[in-house]
Write a protein that holds these residues in place. Structure first.
Motif, mmCIF file in Angstrom:
data_model
loop_
_atom_site.group_PDB
_atom_site.id
_atom_site.type_symbol
_atom_site.label_atom_id
_atom_site.label_comp_id
_atom_site.label_asym_id
_atom_site.label_seq_id
_atom_site.Cartn_x
_atom_site.Cartn_y
_atom_site.Cartn_z
ATOM 1 N N PHE A 119 0.688 -1.141 -0.118
ATOM 2 C CA PHE A 119 0.063 0.026 -0.203
ATOM 3 C C PHE A 119 0.776 1.299 -0.176
ATOM 4 O O PHE A 119 0.615 2.263 -0.679
ATOM 5 C CB PHE A 119 -0.948 -0.009 1.264
ATOM 6 N N GLY A 120 1.939 1.300 0.591
ATOM 7 C CA GLY A 120 2.925 2.206 0.716
ATOM 8 C C GLY A 120 3.338 2.766 -0.741
ATOM 9 O O GLY A 120 3.556 3.706 -1.204
ATOM 10 N N LEU A 121 3.683 1.502 -1.592
ATOM 11 C CA LEU A 121 4.233 1.549 -2.648
ATOM 12 C C LEU A 121 3.004 2.103 -3.502
ATOM 13 O O LEU A 121 3.138 3.112 -4.431
ATOM 14 C CB LEU A 121 4.638 0.037 -3.300
ATOM 15 N N LEU A 122 2.088 1.702 -3.498
ATOM 16 C CA LEU A 122 0.831 2.310 -4.293
ATOM 17 C C LEU A 122 0.717 3.612 -3.952
ATOM 18 O O LEU A 122 0.392 4.519 -4.940
ATOM 19 C CB LEU A 122 -0.468 1.327 -3.922
ATOM 20 N N ALA A 123 0.544 4.139 -2.699
ATOM 21 C CA ALA A 123 0.313 5.552 -2.282
ATOM 22 C C ALA A 123 1.561 6.540 -2.914
ATOM 23 O O ALA A 123 0.849 7.532 -3.414
ATOM 24 C CB ALA A 123 0.363 5.798 -0.949
ATOM 25 N N GLY A 124 2.757 5.781 -3.037
ATOM 26 C CA GLY A 124 3.881 6.552 -3.437
ATOM 27 C C GLY A 124 3.551 6.740 -5.061
ATOM 28 O O GLY A 124 3.971 7.533 -5.505
ATOM 29 N N ILE A 125 3.215 5.540 -5.748
ATOM 30 C CA ILE A 125 2.761 5.857 -7.081
ATOM 31 C C ILE A 125 1.952 6.935 -7.404
ATOM 32 O O ILE A 125 2.069 7.798 -8.341
ATOM 33 C CB ILE A 125 2.476 4.617 -7.514
ATOM 34 N N MET A 126 0.843 6.816 -6.678
ATOM 35 C CA MET A 126 -0.259 7.854 -6.950
ATOM 36 C C MET A 126 0.272 9.346 -6.567
ATOM 37 O O MET A 126 0.181 10.413 -7.434
ATOM 38 C CB MET A 126 -1.342 7.811 -5.908
ATOM 39 N N LEU A 127 1.075 9.324 -5.598
ATOM 40 C CA LEU A 127 1.608 10.928 -5.287
ATOM 41 C C LEU A 127 2.795 11.291 -6.424
ATOM 42 O O LEU A 127 2.690 12.427 -6.959
ATOM 43 C CB LEU A 127 2.391 10.902 -4.147
ATOM 44 N N GLY A 128 3.533 10.320 -6.911
ATOM 45 C CA GLY A 128 4.590 10.738 -8.013
ATOM 46 C C GLY A 128 3.716 10.804 -9.204
ATOM 47 O O GLY A 128 4.131 11.940 -9.950
ATOM 48 N N ARG A 129 2.600 10.201 -9.659
ATOM 49 C CA ARG A 129 1.872 10.689 -10.772
ATOM 50 C C ARG A 129 1.311 11.899 -10.724
ATOM 51 O O ARG A 129 1.464 12.732 -11.690
ATOM 52 C CB ARG A 129 0.828 9.549 -11.027
#
Length: 147
Positions: A119-129
Motif C-alpha cells: 500500500f505504501g508503494l501504491l500511495a507513492g505511485i499515486m503521489l508521484g503521478r
C-alpha cells in the motif's frame, strides 16, 4: 477568482479528463495514506517498510509520468493527455507485479507488513503521478504564456 501565478493553475485551460485524473490520484493517495496510518497506529506496525515502499513508489510514479504526454490542444485551448505505445507495456508490467507481489516479496515480508508495504508503494505511485502531472501541466501552460 484564480490568480495566474506560478502556484495556481487556471482550471479553464485543462481538459476535464485531466482534471478528473488529478482528483482521482489525490483521493486514492489520501485514502491509502489513511489506511496505512491506521494500521501503523492501531496495529503497531513498523513504518520503515512503508516509507521504503512509498519512496520507491514516488520514483516509479515520477517515471510513469513520462509515459503520459500532456500537450496543448489548439482547437480547445486546453491541456490534453495522450499516451505513447510504451505506456501500455509499462501498465501491463505493473499489473503483473501486483499479481505476483506476494511471490516476489513474500520471502522478505509477511502478512500485514507485506500489505502495508505494498500500500505504501501504491500511495507513492499515486503521489508521484500527481506531482508529475502537475509539473507537466505547469510546463505546458508556461509555454503557452498562460502562467
Amino acid at each position: 477568482m484564480i490568480k495566474n501565478n506560478s502556484r495556481s493553475i487556471p482550471h479553464k485551460h485543462i481538459h476535464s479528463r485531466v482534471l478528473t485524473q488529478l482528483v482521482i490520484f489525490a483521493l486514492v493517495f489520501l485514502a491509502i495514506t489513511g489506511f496505512i496510518t491506521y494500521d501503523v497506529i492501531a496495529k503497531g506496525l513498523v513504518a520503515g517498510w512503508i516509507i521504503g515502499g512509498a519512496t520507491l513508489g514516488i520514483l516509479i510514479g515520477l517515471a510513469a509520468g513520462r509515459m503520459f504526454i500532456l500537450k496543448w490542444h489548439e482547437d480547445t485551448q486546453k491541456v490534453i493527455l495522450t499516451m505513447d505505445k510504451l505506456s501500455f507495456l509499462l501498465i501491463a508490467a505493473y499489473i503483473v507485479f501486483r499479481i505476483f507481489s506476494e511471490k516476489l516479496l513474500g520471502g522478505i515480508l509477511h502478512g500485514e507488513e507485506l500489505s502495508v508495504a505494498t500500500f505504501g508503494l501504491l500511495a507513492g505511485i499515486m503521489l508521484g503521478r500527481l506531482l508529475s502531472m502537475l509539473t507537466n501541466i505547469r510546463k505546458v501552460l508556461k509555454k503557452q504564456g498562460i502562467i
